[in-house]
Motif scaffolding. Structure first.
Motif, PDB file in Angstrom:
ATOM      1  N   MET A   1       0.849  -1.176   0.000  1.00 31.26           N
ATOM      2  CA  MET A   1       0.000   0.000   0.000  1.00 31.26           C
ATOM      3  C   MET A   1       0.890   1.233   0.000  1.00 31.26           C
ATOM      4  O   MET A   1       1.759   1.387   0.851  1.00 31.26           O
ATOM      5  CB  MET A   1      -0.888  -0.024   1.240  1.00 31.26           C
ATOM      6  CG  MET A   1      -1.898   1.039   1.261  1.00 31.26           C
ATOM      7  SD  MET A   1      -3.100   0.668   2.563  1.00 31.26           S
ATOM      8  CE  MET A   1      -3.520   2.287   3.034  1.00 31.26           C
ATOM      9  N   LYS A   2       0.663   2.132  -0.942  1.00 29.01           N
ATOM     10  CA  LYS A   2       1.448   3.349  -1.041  1.00 29.01           C
ATOM     11  C   LYS A   2       0.832   4.451  -0.199  1.00 29.01           C
ATOM     12  O   LYS A   2      -0.398   4.572  -0.137  1.00 29.01           O
ATOM     13  CB  LYS A   2       1.511   3.834  -2.488  1.00 29.01           C
ATOM     14  CG  LYS A   2       2.386   3.017  -3.376  1.00 29.01           C
ATOM     15  CD  LYS A   2       2.476   3.687  -4.722  1.00 29.01           C
ATOM     16  CE  LYS A   2       3.474   3.002  -5.605  1.00 29.01           C
ATOM     17  NZ  LYS A   2       3.591   3.689  -6.894  1.00 29.01           N
ATOM     18  N   PRO A   3       1.670   5.261   0.455  1.00 32.44           N
ATOM     19  CA  PRO A   3       1.114   6.419   1.177  1.00 32.44           C
ATOM     20  C   PRO A   3       0.545   7.421   0.185  1.00 32.44           C
ATOM     21  O   PRO A   3       1.085   7.609  -0.906  1.00 32.44           O
ATOM     22  CB  PRO A   3       2.310   6.997   1.926  1.00 32.44           C
ATOM     23  CG  PRO A   3       3.515   6.369   1.342  1.00 32.44           C
ATOM     24  CD  PRO A   3       3.096   5.145   0.600  1.00 32.44           C
ATOM     25  N   THR A   4      -0.527   8.050   0.567  1.00 35.08           N
ATOM     26  CA  THR A   4      -1.151   9.056  -0.292  1.00 35.08           C
ATOM     27  C   THR A   4      -1.089  10.405   0.391  1.00 35.08           C
ATOM     28  O   THR A   4      -1.032  10.502   1.613  1.00 35.08           O
ATOM     29  CB  THR A   4      -2.620   8.706  -0.594  1.00 35.08           C
ATOM     30  OG1 THR A   4      -3.331   8.649   0.636  1.00 35.08           O
ATOM     31  CG2 THR A   4      -2.727   7.376  -1.317  1.00 35.08           C
ATOM     32  N   LYS A   5      -1.110  11.438  -0.415  1.00 37.44           N
ATOM     33  CA  LYS A   5      -1.085  12.800   0.117  1.00 37.44           C
ATOM     34  C   LYS A   5      -2.528  13.256   0.326  1.00 37.44           C
ATOM     35  O   LYS A   5      -3.319  13.259  -0.613  1.00 37.44           O
ATOM     36  CB  LYS A   5      -0.372  13.739  -0.858  1.00 37.44           C
ATOM     37  CG  LYS A   5      -0.253  15.143  -0.346  1.00 37.44           C
ATOM     38  CD  LYS A   5       0.502  16.018  -1.314  1.00 37.44           C
ATOM     39  CE  LYS A   5       0.588  17.427  -0.775  1.00 37.44           C
ATOM     40  NZ  LYS A   5       1.243  18.330  -1.706  1.00 37.44           N
ATOM     41  N   ASP A   6      -2.840  13.602   1.557  1.00 34.89           N
ATOM     42  CA  ASP A   6      -4.190  14.063   1.889  1.00 34.89           C
ATOM     43  C   ASP A   6      -4.143  15.564   2.138  1.00 34.89           C
ATOM     44  O   ASP A   6      -3.619  16.015   3.153  1.00 34.89           O
ATOM     45  CB  ASP A   6      -4.713  13.330   3.120  1.00 34.89           C
ATOM     46  CG  ASP A   6      -6.161  13.655   3.424  1.00 34.89           C
ATOM     47  OD1 ASP A   6      -6.813  14.321   2.599  1.00 34.89           O
ATOM     48  OD2 ASP A   6      -6.641  13.234   4.488  1.00 34.89           O
ATOM     49  N   ASP A   7      -4.662  16.338   1.192  1.00 38.69           N
ATOM     50  CA  ASP A   7      -4.641  17.794   1.313  1.00 38.69           C
ATOM     51  C   ASP A   7      -5.593  18.304   2.392  1.00 38.69           C
ATOM     52  O   ASP A   7      -5.478  19.430   2.837  1.00 38.69           O
ATOM     53  CB  ASP A   7      -5.000  18.444  -0.022  1.00 38.69           C
ATOM     54  CG  ASP A   7      -3.936  18.205  -1.079  1.00 38.69           C
ATOM     55  OD1 ASP A   7      -2.773  18.006  -0.683  1.00 38.69           O
ATOM     56  OD2 ASP A   7      -4.277  18.213  -2.269  1.00 38.69           O
ATOM     57  N   HIS A   8      -6.510  17.474   2.819  1.00 38.24           N
ATOM     58  CA  HIS A   8      -7.506  17.905   3.794  1.00 38.24           C
ATOM     59  C   HIS A   8      -7.077  17.634   5.233  1.00 38.24           C
ATOM     60  O   HIS A   8      -7.797  17.969   6.168  1.00 38.24           O
ATOM     61  CB  HIS A   8      -8.843  17.227   3.516  1.00 38.24           C
ATOM     62  CG  HIS A   8      -9.360  17.481   2.137  1.00 38.24           C
ATOM     63  ND1 HIS A   8      -9.822  18.712   1.740  1.00 38.24           N
ATOM     64  CD2 HIS A   8      -9.454  16.684   1.051  1.00 38.24           C
ATOM     65  CE1 HIS A   8     -10.188  18.654   0.480  1.00 38.24           C
ATOM     66  NE2 HIS A   8      -9.978  17.433   0.032  1.00 38.24           N
ATOM     67  N   ALA A   9      -5.920  17.031   5.433  1.00 39.94           N
ATOM     68  CA  ALA A   9      -5.483  16.670   6.777  1.00 39.94           C
ATOM     69  C   ALA A   9      -5.300  17.891   7.666  1.00 39.94           C
ATOM     70  O   ALA A   9      -5.707  17.887   8.832  1.00 39.94           O
ATOM     71  CB  ALA A   9      -4.195  15.862   6.720  1.00 39.94           C
ATOM     72  N   VAL A  10      -4.714  18.953   7.137  1.00 39.12           N
ATOM     73  CA  VAL A  10      -4.496  20.162   7.936  1.00 39.12           C
ATOM     74  C   VAL A  10      -5.826  20.811   8.288  1.00 39.12           C
ATOM     75  O   VAL A  10      -6.034  21.264   9.417  1.00 39.12           O
ATOM     76  CB  VAL A  10      -3.568  21.142   7.185  1.00 39.12           C
ATOM     77  CG1 VAL A  10      -3.465  22.455   7.931  1.00 39.12           C
ATOM     78  CG2 VAL A  10      -2.206  20.529   6.983  1.00 39.12           C
ATOM     79  N   VAL A  11      -6.739  20.836   7.331  1.00 32.42           N
ATOM     80  CA  VAL A  11      -8.061  21.417   7.584  1.00 32.42           C
ATOM     81  C   VAL A  11      -8.800  20.607   8.635  1.00 32.42           C
ATOM     82  O   VAL A  11      -9.424  21.167   9.542  1.00 32.42           O
ATOM     83  CB  VAL A  11      -8.872  21.493   6.270  1.00 32.42           C
ATOM     84  CG1 VAL A  11     -10.293  21.949   6.528  1.00 32.42           C
ATOM     85  CG2 VAL A  11      -8.188  22.407   5.278  1.00 32.42           C
ATOM     86  N   ASP A  12      -8.727  19.277   8.544  1.00 36.73           N
ATOM     87  CA  ASP A  12      -9.371  18.416   9.538  1.00 36.73           C
ATOM     88  C   ASP A  12      -8.756  18.607  10.921  1.00 36.73           C
ATOM     89  O   ASP A  12      -9.467  18.651  11.925  1.00 36.73           O
ATOM     90  CB  ASP A  12      -9.277  16.949   9.125  1.00 36.73           C
ATOM     91  CG  ASP A  12     -10.107  16.640   7.894  1.00 36.73           C
ATOM     92  OD1 ASP A  12     -11.039  17.417   7.593  1.00 36.73           O
ATOM     93  OD2 ASP A  12      -9.809  15.628   7.224  1.00 36.73           O
TER      94      ASP A  12
END
Length: 82
Positions: A1-12
């Protein structure tokens, strides 16, 4: 499983901090040549205003700011226009 970039993590993360709040605490001792010179005990609360007032922080300040917003011309420190 490859890590993915989550742009919403900072907002969350910011949403959780403002909704629930966070307490930061640090104890620091400043030493020179193994001699303790200064001790600091720091504590900070970070949360949205509704969360802060729910826990009893800044209640008087919040009430004063709301009163000022309702009647800005009645502030005792502002010059009178009339």
């Amino acid at each position: 499983m490859k890590p993915t970039k989550d742009d919403h993590a900072v907002v969350d993360l910011l949403d959780v901090i403002l909704r629930d709040g966070v307490i930061l605490q640090a104890d620091v001792i400043i030493t020179v040549a193994d001699i303790p010179l200064v001790g600091l005990s720091l504590r900070a609360a970070l949360a949205g205003m509704s969360t802060m007032t729910d826990y009893g922080y800044f209640e008087e300040w919040d009430a004063a700011q709301r009163q000022l917003a309702r009647a800005p011309n009645e502030h005792p420190l502002l010059p009178d226009d009339g």
